[in-house]
Design an enzyme around this catalytic site. Structure first.
Site, PDB file in Angstrom:
ATOM      1  NE  ARG A 237      29.019  40.153  36.634  1.00 20.14           N
ATOM      2  CZ  ARG A 237      28.803  41.204  35.843  1.00 20.14           C
ATOM      3  NH1 ARG A 237      29.774  42.035  35.536  1.00 20.14           N
ATOM      4  NH2 ARG A 237      27.597  41.438  35.370  1.00 20.14           N
ATOM      5  CD  GLU A 266      31.827  44.051  42.030  1.00 15.82           C
ATOM      6  OE1 GLU A 266      30.702  44.501  41.764  1.00 15.82           O
ATOM      7  OE2 GLU A 266      32.642  43.719  41.163  1.00 15.82           O
ATOM      8  CG  HIS A 284      30.923  46.523  38.713  1.00 14.71           C
ATOM      9  ND1 HIS A 284      30.568  45.260  39.098  1.00 14.71           N
ATOM     10  CD2 HIS A 284      30.601  46.600  37.378  1.00 14.71           C
ATOM     11  CE1 HIS A 284      30.061  44.597  38.064  1.00 14.71           C
ATOM     12  NE2 HIS A 284      30.072  45.396  37.007  1.00 14.71           N
TER      13      HIS A 284
HETATM   14  C1  DGY Z   1      27.130  44.526  33.342  1.00 17.54           C
HETATM   15  O1  DGY Z   1      26.200  45.246  32.965  1.00 17.54           O
HETATM   16  O2  DGY Z   1      26.982  43.313  33.533  1.00 17.54           O
HETATM   17  C2  DGY Z   1      28.497  45.089  33.528  1.00 17.54           C
HETATM   18  O3  DGY Z   1      29.084  44.602  34.661  1.00 17.54           O
HETATM   19  C3  DGY Z   1      28.600  46.579  33.377  1.00 17.54           C
HETATM   20  O4  DGY Z   1      29.795  47.061  33.884  1.00 17.54           O
END
Ligand code: DGY
Length: 318
Positions: A237, A266, A284
Site C-alpha cells: 500500500r 491513488e 496498482h
Molecule cells: C489487493 O487486492 O489488495 C491488492 O492490492 C492487489 O494488488
C-alpha cells in the site's frame, strides 16, 4: 431472487454471470468509481455491496446504511478502504479475496524488482529513441542472483515472493513481520529486526497491510539506514512509505531505485515521480490477470451468497 445487490464497478463477465444466477443485482456500468453521494445512495437501498479498493467505505457511509445491508464484499485482499469496526458495529460483514491473488501479486513484485534492477523501462526508452549502444554505461545495472532480499511482511504474498526469488535466483532472504514464516524459513530465510534488514538488504520489498502501525513505516530514518545501492519495491500500500522521503531518497541517491505499484493518494500520482528515471511505476495492477481477477470475483459471489442466506461468509474479516 428478490435480494438486491449493488456492484460498484463491473467485475469480469463470468463473475457477473455467476452473480446473476444467485441474485438480482444493479451495477455501475461506467468506467469510473462512485462518488460519496452515490455510495450513500447505494447503502440506503441494497442488501449487499460488491465494492473495490477505490470505494471509500468510511463510517459516514456505513452509518447511512439501511438495516438490511448485510455485507461489503471487497474485490481485493486488502480492505483498508473499509472501516471494518464501523461495519461490525452495524452487524455488516466485510469480506476480502485472499490466496487467489498471492501468485499474481508476488509475481508483479518480482517483475518490478527486475525492472528496477536491470533498468528495463530506461532501456526500452533508449531503444525507442534510437540510442542503442552496447558499450555505454548509461544503463549500468544491479546484480540480482545471490543478493540479499529484505522482505517486510511475512504473510502469504511476502512469503511467496521470497520463496520464488530464493529458489530461482539464490537470493539470501532476511525478513521481518509479526510472525515467523515456515515458507521463508524453508528457503533459508532469517527473521531479523527491521533495522538489521534495512542495513543489510540489497532489495527491500514491502508486503504489510496498511494499518495505523504500518503507515509511513518507511520514512526518512529508514531510507538513511539503507545501502546507497538498495532498491525498494512496494506492491503493498502506498502510505506504508512516506512518499516525500522516498522522492528525496531517489533524487539524492540515498537509495538506487524503486519499483512501485501503489501510491499514497491513488489514483493521483505525485508528479515528482514522473521526473525521476530511477523509479518504475505501475498503476496498482498486482492482481490484474484474467485468471486471478475471475477467481477473486467468484469469491465475492460466494461471500455475497452466504451473507444473503444469513450465513457467515467464507472470507469474513470482521
Ligand atoms: C489487493 O487486492 O489488495 C491488492 O492490492 C492487489 O494488488
Amino acid at each position: 431472487m428478490n435480494k438486491k445487490v449493488f456492484v460498484t464497478r463491473l467485475l469480469p463477465p463470468d463473475v457477473m454471470n455467476a452473480l446473476g444466477k444467485i441474485c438480482d443485482y444493479d451495477a455501475n456500468t461506467e468506467e469510473r468509481f462512485l462518488t460519496r453521494d452515490e455510495l450513500l445512495d447505494v447503502v440506503k437501498n441494497y442488501e449487499a455491496v460488491a465494492c473495490m479498493l477505490d470505494d471509500k467505505i468510511n463510517a459516514e457511509i456505513i452509518n447511512a446504511a439501511n438495516p438490511n445491508l448485510k455485507i461489503f464484499a471487497n474485490f481485493a485482499v486488502g480492505f483498508n478502504n473499509i472501516d471494518v469496526n464501523a461495519a461490525k458495529s452495524r452487524n455488516i460483514f466485510v469480506t476480502n479475496t485472499p490466496d487467489v491473488l498471492t501468485d499474481a501479486t508476488a509475481d508483479l513484485g518480482i517483475a518490478l524488482l527486475f525492472s528496477a534492477a536491470r533498468r528495463i523501462t530506461e532501456g526500452d526508452k533508449c531503444v525507442r529513441e534510437k540510442k542503442f549502444d552496447w558499450g555505454h554505461q548509461k544503463l549500468w545495472a544491479f546484480d540480482i542472483t545471490g543478493k540479499t532480499l529484505g522482505i517486510i511482511g511475512s504473510g502469504r504474498i511476502g512469503a511467496n515472493f521470497g520463496r520464488k526469488l530464493a529458489l530461482g535466483f539464490g537470493m539470501k532472504v532476511l525478513y521481518h513481520g509479526h510472525h515467523n514464516s515456515t515458507e521463508l524459513d524453508n528457503v533459508g530465510g532469517k527473521f531479523v529486526g527491521l533495522d538489521e534488514l534495512l542495513k543489510n538488504s540489497d532489495f527491500i520489498s514491502l508486503h504489510v497491510p496498511l494499518t495505523p502501525e504500518t503507515r509511513h513505516l518507511i520514512a526518512a530514518r529508514e531510507f538513511a539506514m539503507m545501502k546507497k545501492t538498495a532498491i525498494l519495491i512496494n506492491t503493498a500500500r502506498g502510505p506504508v512509505v512516506d512518499e516525500n522521503a522516498l522522492i528525496y531518497a531517489l533524487k539524492n541517491h540515498e537509495i538506487a531505485a524503486a519499483g512501485l505499484d501503489v501510491y499514497d493518494n491513488e489514483p493521483n500520482i505525485n508528479p515528482e515521480f514522473l521526473t525521476l528515471d530511477n523509479v518504475v511505476l505501475m498503476p496498482h495492477v498486482g492482481s490484474l490477470t484474467p485468471e486471478t481477477r475471475n477467481a477473486m470475483g467468484m469469491m465475492v459471489v460466494k461471500n455475497i451468497e452466504a451473507a444473503l442466506k444469513g450465513e457467515t461468509p467464507p472470507n469474513a474479516v470482521n
